[in-house]
Scaffold this motif. Sequence first.
Motif, mmCIF file in Angstrom:
data_model
loop_
_atom_site.group_PDB
_atom_site.id
_atom_site.type_symbol
_atom_site.label_atom_id
_atom_site.label_comp_id
_atom_site.label_asym_id
_atom_site.label_seq_id
_atom_site.Cartn_x
_atom_site.Cartn_y
_atom_site.Cartn_z
ATOM 1 N N LEU A 1 0.823 -1.216 0.000
ATOM 2 C CA LEU A 1 0.000 0.000 0.000
ATOM 3 C C LEU A 1 0.855 1.265 0.000
ATOM 4 C CD1 LEU A 1 -2.730 -1.011 2.603
ATOM 5 C CD2 LEU A 1 -2.945 -0.910 0.108
ATOM 6 N N ARG A 2 1.961 1.230 0.736
ATOM 7 C CA ARG A 2 2.809 2.419 0.867
ATOM 8 C C ARG A 2 3.469 2.798 -0.456
ATOM 9 N NH1 ARG A 2 5.939 0.936 5.068
ATOM 10 N NH2 ARG A 2 7.569 0.053 3.774
ATOM 11 N N LEU A 3 3.973 1.832 -1.188
ATOM 12 C CA LEU A 3 4.696 2.136 -2.424
ATOM 13 C C LEU A 3 3.788 2.740 -3.499
ATOM 14 C CD1 LEU A 3 7.008 -0.935 -2.220
ATOM 15 C CD2 LEU A 3 7.748 1.453 -2.143
ATOM 16 N N PRO A 4 2.589 2.193 -3.730
ATOM 17 C CA PRO A 4 1.690 2.877 -4.680
ATOM 18 C C PRO A 4 1.275 4.273 -4.196
ATOM 19 C CG PRO A 4 1.003 0.608 -4.416
ATOM 20 C CD PRO A 4 2.070 0.873 -3.376
ATOM 21 N N LEU A 5 1.147 4.454 -2.884
ATOM 22 C CA LEU A 5 0.849 5.790 -2.358
ATOM 23 C C LEU A 5 1.941 6.770 -2.787
ATOM 24 C CD1 LEU A 5 -0.649 7.832 -0.438
ATOM 25 C CD2 LEU A 5 0.956 7.034 1.319
ATOM 26 N N TRP A 6 3.204 6.370 -2.620
ATOM 27 C CA TRP A 6 4.307 7.247 -3.013
ATOM 28 C C TRP A 6 4.322 7.466 -4.520
ATOM 29 C CZ3 TRP A 6 6.485 10.708 -0.342
ATOM 30 C CH2 TRP A 6 6.633 10.541 1.042
ATOM 31 N N SER A 7 4.092 6.418 -5.270
ATOM 32 C CA SER A 7 4.077 6.557 -6.727
ATOM 33 C C SER A 7 3.021 7.564 -7.170
ATOM 34 C CB SER A 7 3.814 5.193 -7.372
ATOM 35 O OG SER A 7 3.718 5.326 -8.764
ATOM 36 N N LYS A 8 1.828 7.447 -6.621
ATOM 37 C CA LYS A 8 0.731 8.366 -6.970
ATOM 38 C C LYS A 8 0.998 9.779 -6.438
ATOM 39 C CE LYS A 8 -2.219 5.170 -8.576
ATOM 40 N NZ LYS A 8 -2.332 4.991 -9.985
ATOM 41 N N THR A 9 1.604 9.873 -5.258
ATOM 42 C CA THR A 9 1.944 11.186 -4.706
ATOM 43 C C THR A 9 2.960 11.882 -5.600
ATOM 44 O OG1 THR A 9 1.486 10.436 -2.454
ATOM 45 C CG2 THR A 9 2.885 12.383 -2.687
#
Length: 155
Positions: A38-46
Amino acid sequence: MPLAITLHVLSAVIWVGGMFFAYTALRPVAASLLEPPLRLPLWSKTFARFFPWVWAAVVLLPASGYWIIFSTFEGMDNVGLHVDIMQFIGFGMIGIYLYVFFLPYQRMNRSIAVGDFSSAGKQLAVIRRLIGTNLILGLVTITVATGGAYWLNVD
């Protein structure tokens, strides 16, 4: 001139402020609450939302800076050491950003797309360190830009 100064200041505030928020607020909360899937896609989208603003800053900061230098000061010979330092650090920051965008950010996204969260996490760690470096450089640049004329330009 008011437009050039406004573009220059807003570009710096958006870029450095965004890094400050990401590094000091979002990063620790995301790391404490979210697992890598969950954290890595959050960063990618951010980053996907933030990086277009950084691209604008990368263009507007030097363009508005040189606009100010050449229209107000009539060239580089008439600016203080603080402007030279601001320019030097700024181009270093742009170089770091270009590296982040074209290498670890792209690698992270490719790793996320195939579910390789270990590799994506390694790329995010590289991005984190480089954003931390750019944040420090940005804060130093702001300090030099705002106070440098008073304590760096000794006659």
